[in-house]
Motif scaffolding. Sequence first.
Motif, PDB file in Angstrom:
ATOM      1  N   VAL A   1       0.818  -1.218   0.000  1.00 36.35           N
ATOM      2  CA  VAL A   1       0.000   0.000   0.000  1.00 36.35           C
ATOM      3  C   VAL A   1       0.857   1.275   0.000  1.00 36.35           C
ATOM      4  CG1 VAL A   1      -1.804   1.261   1.234  1.00 36.35           C
ATOM      5  CG2 VAL A   1      -1.892  -1.240   1.117  1.00 36.35           C
ATOM      6  N   ASP A   2       1.858   1.349   0.891  1.00 36.64           N
ATOM      7  CA  ASP A   2       2.739   2.530   0.940  1.00 36.64           C
ATOM      8  C   ASP A   2       3.445   2.720  -0.390  1.00 36.64           C
ATOM      9  OD1 ASP A   2       2.190   2.931   3.512  1.00 36.64           O
ATOM     10  OD2 ASP A   2       4.197   2.455   4.299  1.00 36.64           O
ATOM     11  N   LEU A   3       3.952   1.604  -0.909  1.00 39.95           N
ATOM     12  CA  LEU A   3       4.697   1.669  -2.165  1.00 39.95           C
ATOM     13  C   LEU A   3       3.816   2.245  -3.277  1.00 39.95           C
ATOM     14  CD1 LEU A   3       7.134   1.028  -3.966  1.00 39.95           C
ATOM     15  CD2 LEU A   3       6.219  -1.294  -4.236  1.00 39.95           C
ATOM     16  N   GLY A   4       2.596   1.727  -3.412  1.00 31.37           N
ATOM     17  CA  GLY A   4       1.696   2.213  -4.461  1.00 31.37           C
ATOM     18  C   GLY A   4       1.491   3.719  -4.371  1.00 31.37           C
ATOM     19  N   GLN A   5       1.235   4.200  -3.153  1.00 29.68           N
ATOM     20  CA  GLN A   5       0.997   5.641  -2.985  1.00 29.68           C
ATOM     21  C   GLN A   5       2.256   6.449  -3.317  1.00 29.68           C
ATOM     22  OE1 GLN A   5      -0.870   6.541   0.870  1.00 29.68           O
ATOM     23  NE2 GLN A   5      -1.954   4.619   0.693  1.00 29.68           N
ATOM     24  N   THR A   6       3.416   5.909  -2.958  1.00 32.72           N
ATOM     25  CA  THR A   6       4.677   6.628  -3.200  1.00 32.72           C
ATOM     26  C   THR A   6       5.041   6.636  -4.683  1.00 32.72           C
ATOM     27  OG1 THR A   6       5.331   5.792  -1.037  1.00 32.72           O
ATOM     28  CG2 THR A   6       7.032   6.870  -2.306  1.00 32.72           C
ATOM     29  N   LEU A   7       4.514   5.665  -5.430  1.00 34.26           N
ATOM     30  CA  LEU A   7       4.818   5.583  -6.861  1.00 34.26           C
ATOM     31  C   LEU A   7       3.996   6.564  -7.701  1.00 34.26           C
ATOM     32  CD1 LEU A   7       5.181   1.729  -7.437  1.00 34.26           C
ATOM     33  CD2 LEU A   7       6.995   3.468  -7.558  1.00 34.26           C
TER      34      LEU A   7
ATOM     35  N   CYS B   1       3.889  -4.734  -9.953  1.00 35.83           N
ATOM     36  CA  CYS B   1       4.681  -4.636 -11.175  1.00 35.83           C
ATOM     37  C   CYS B   1       4.359  -3.270 -11.765  1.00 35.83           C
ATOM     38  CB  CYS B   1       4.297  -5.760 -12.137  1.00 35.83           C
ATOM     39  SG  CYS B   1       5.079  -5.617 -13.759  1.00 35.83           S
ATOM     40  N   PHE B   2       5.384  -2.487 -12.069  1.00 36.91           N
ATOM     41  CA  PHE B   2       5.106  -1.147 -12.591  1.00 36.91           C
ATOM     42  C   PHE B   2       6.160  -0.743 -13.614  1.00 36.91           C
ATOM     43  CE2 PHE B   2       8.407   1.077 -10.195  1.00 36.91           C
ATOM     44  CZ  PHE B   2       8.616   0.229  -9.111  1.00 36.91           C
ATOM     45  N   THR B   3       5.848   0.276 -14.375  1.00 39.65           N
ATOM     46  CA  THR B   3       6.790   0.789 -15.367  1.00 39.65           C
ATOM     47  C   THR B   3       7.167   2.216 -15.000  1.00 39.65           C
ATOM     48  OG1 THR B   3       4.962   1.555 -16.768  1.00 39.65           O
ATOM     49  CG2 THR B   3       5.832  -0.650 -17.210  1.00 39.65           C
ATOM     50  N   ALA B   4       8.378   2.599 -15.376  1.00 36.73           N
ATOM     51  CA  ALA B   4       8.857   3.964 -15.112  1.00 36.73           C
ATOM     52  C   ALA B   4       9.948   4.273 -16.123  1.00 36.73           C
ATOM     53  CB  ALA B   4       9.408   4.075 -13.692  1.00 36.73           C
ATOM     54  N   PRO B   5      10.105   5.554 -16.473  1.00 34.44           N
ATOM     55  CA  PRO B   5      11.181   5.905 -17.410  1.00 34.44           C
ATOM     56  C   PRO B   5      12.550   5.694 -16.755  1.00 34.44           C
ATOM     57  CG  PRO B   5      10.111   7.887 -16.566  1.00 34.44           C
ATOM     58  CD  PRO B   5       9.316   6.715 -16.070  1.00 34.44           C
ATOM     59  N   HIS B   6      13.567   5.493 -17.602  1.00 29.17           N
ATOM     60  CA  HIS B   6      14.940   5.299 -17.122  1.00 29.17           C
ATOM     61  C   HIS B   6      15.353   6.428 -16.174  1.00 29.17           C
ATOM     62  CE1 HIS B   6      19.116   3.974 -17.301  1.00 29.17           C
ATOM     63  NE2 HIS B   6      19.443   5.252 -17.451  1.00 29.17           N
ATOM     64  N   SER B   7      14.868   7.646 -16.464  1.00 32.18           N
ATOM     65  CA  SER B   7      15.260   8.825 -15.671  1.00 32.18           C
ATOM     66  C   SER B   7      14.740   8.762 -14.232  1.00 32.18           C
ATOM     67  CB  SER B   7      14.735  10.092 -16.347  1.00 32.18           C
ATOM     68  OG  SER B   7      13.322  10.017 -16.455  1.00 32.18           O
ATOM     69  N   ALA B   8      13.852   7.804 -13.936  1.00 37.13           N
ATOM     70  CA  ALA B   8      13.290   7.711 -12.575  1.00 37.13           C
ATOM     71  C   ALA B   8      14.130   6.828 -11.654  1.00 37.13           C
ATOM     72  CB  ALA B   8      11.853   7.178 -12.643  1.00 37.13           C
ATOM     73  N   ARG B   9      15.243   6.273 -12.180  1.00 38.57           N
ATOM     74  CA  ARG B   9      16.011   5.290 -11.408  1.00 38.57           C
ATOM     75  C   ARG B   9      16.425   5.765 -10.019  1.00 38.57           C
ATOM     76  NH1 ARG B   9      19.969   1.088 -14.315  1.00 38.57           N
ATOM     77  NH2 ARG B   9      18.394   0.157 -15.673  1.00 38.57           N
ATOM     78  N   SER B  10      16.975   6.982  -9.917  1.00 40.97           N
ATOM     79  CA  SER B  10      17.475   7.411  -8.599  1.00 40.97           C
ATOM     80  C   SER B  10      16.295   7.670  -7.661  1.00 40.97           C
ATOM     81  CB  SER B  10      18.363   8.642  -8.742  1.00 40.97           C
ATOM     82  OG  SER B  10      17.600   9.736  -9.173  1.00 40.97           O
ATOM     83  N   GLN B  11      15.200   8.193  -8.245  1.00 47.81           N
ATOM     84  CA  GLN B  11      13.990   8.400  -7.450  1.00 47.81           C
ATOM     85  C   GLN B  11      13.474   7.062  -6.904  1.00 47.81           C
ATOM     86  OE1 GLN B  11      11.374  10.632 -10.003  1.00 47.81           O
ATOM     87  NE2 GLN B  11      10.135  11.336  -8.279  1.00 47.81           N
ATOM     88  N   LEU B  12      13.533   6.019  -7.740  1.00 52.81           N
ATOM     89  CA  LEU B  12      13.041   4.703  -7.315  1.00 52.81           C
ATOM     90  C   LEU B  12      13.916   4.116  -6.210  1.00 52.81           C
ATOM     91  CD1 LEU B  12      11.847   3.198 -10.704  1.00 52.81           C
ATOM     92  CD2 LEU B  12      10.445   3.798  -8.718  1.00 52.81           C
ATOM     93  N   ALA B  13      15.197   4.439  -6.224  1.00 49.63           N
ATOM     94  CA  ALA B  13      16.069   3.980  -5.131  1.00 49.63           C
ATOM     95  C   ALA B  13      15.603   4.591  -3.813  1.00 49.63           C
ATOM     96  CB  ALA B  13      17.520   4.354  -5.425  1.00 49.63           C
ATOM     97  N   SER B  14      15.211   5.872  -3.842  1.00 48.70           N
ATOM     98  CA  SER B  14      14.700   6.523  -2.624  1.00 48.70           C
ATOM     99  C   SER B  14      13.358   5.930  -2.216  1.00 48.70           C
ATOM    100  CB  SER B  14      14.510   8.027  -2.828  1.00 48.70           C
ATOM    101  OG  SER B  14      15.574   8.575  -3.534  1.00 48.70           O
ATOM    102  N   VAL B  15      12.512   5.629  -3.214  1.00 49.13           N
ATOM    103  CA  VAL B  15      11.202   5.035  -2.928  1.00 49.13           C
ATOM    104  C   VAL B  15      11.383   3.687  -2.214  1.00 49.13           C
ATOM    105  CG1 VAL B  15       9.142   3.989  -3.974  1.00 49.13           C
ATOM    106  CG2 VAL B  15      10.000   6.188  -4.826  1.00 49.13           C
ATOM    107  N   ALA B  16      12.304   2.874  -2.735  1.00 45.91           N
ATOM    108  CA  ALA B  16      12.548   1.553  -2.146  1.00 45.91           C
ATOM    109  C   ALA B  16      12.987   1.696  -0.697  1.00 45.91           C
ATOM    110  CB  ALA B  16      13.616   0.809  -2.953  1.00 45.91           C
TER     111      ALA B  16
END
Length: 315
Positions: free
Chosen positions: A189-195, A260-275
């Motif tokens: 649930v948290d992950l979905g909202q943060t995405l 399972c989700f998709t994101a542009p390559h440019s979101a990589r560092s943001q996704l590290a923070s999300v994780a």
Amino acid sequence: MSEFDLIERIRARAARRDDVVLGIGDDAAIVRVPAGRELLVATDTLNRGVHFPENTLPAHIGWKALAVNLSDLAAMGGTPAWCTLSLSLPQADMAWLDSFLDGFVELARLHEVALIGGDTTRGPLSVSLTLVGHAAPDQALLRSGAEIGDEIWVSGTLGDAAGALAQWRSGAQVAAPLRLRLDRPTPRVDLGQTLVGVATSAIDISDGLMADLGHICRASRVGARIDVSALPLSNALRDRFDVAWRHSLQATGGDDYELCFTAPHSARSQLASVAEACAVPLTMIGTIVEGTSVRAHMGDGSPWMPTTTGYVHFT
Ligand code: ADP
Ligand code: MG
């Protein structure tokens, strides 16, 4: 023991919220909708023998009935709030109901979901739950937003629940950590909202990665290429299945309730923070490409073919 004794027992233990104007007890519930938000509504049913093995603890059925719906809301990036519960029970069994409520109430409290109504009838064991949540207007994550070039990600590990089912069906001793993933899935649930605002599309993995990613492909009119050797693997699964078997459990096994989700390559560092913020591992498993289907390959690029493609009812 009547229907009304059961309902009273449920009412006494149901979690509450301040925004419930009128809960269990009248002909309909009334809730106060937060200003400026859109409502999200999801329903999922669990049938004995189809969605859970016959020997599943009632507490685990109660947990899972809510978890699978929370997972749907998570996949949309929504905030869960209220639910109704439709129970079909073979008999008025208070001990069964108490155990069911133990699991249900535990998860409802974790996510502050109020039980505001439902229906109680006699029949084959079946639990149907409708969950209502909310999201900012036009912000929900959809299946239809994936774009060519996006990277494909999954949360957690894959194949554990299917591993438990495979062991159970073969009559083997079911490994406890795998059985817990089947019986008490963790909705993200948290992950979905943060995405929200980061992911371009999302779905929760209920029928199997390839089947569910296929839904993103159809809705987004794109294809997908995934690397089967990159799929996240738990120690419990690695220790109990050979490589070929676990690849098919990971790629096509259902009931994981990861996102399972998709994101542009440019979101990589943001996704590290999300994780890190959500304390859940995120793994990049492939790319969105032109096409209409999901194709899987091994680490060396050679094609990988599933032996099954995921769970489908009525086949
Ligand atoms: P009605 O006949 O008007 O539908 P019911 O007798 O079915 O009313 O239900 C009485 C109240 O109990 C209603 O508020 C209903 O939402 C609630 N209720 C019934 N079953 C459940 C359940 N399994 N979980 C939560 N609330 C329930
Ligand atoms: Mg009714």
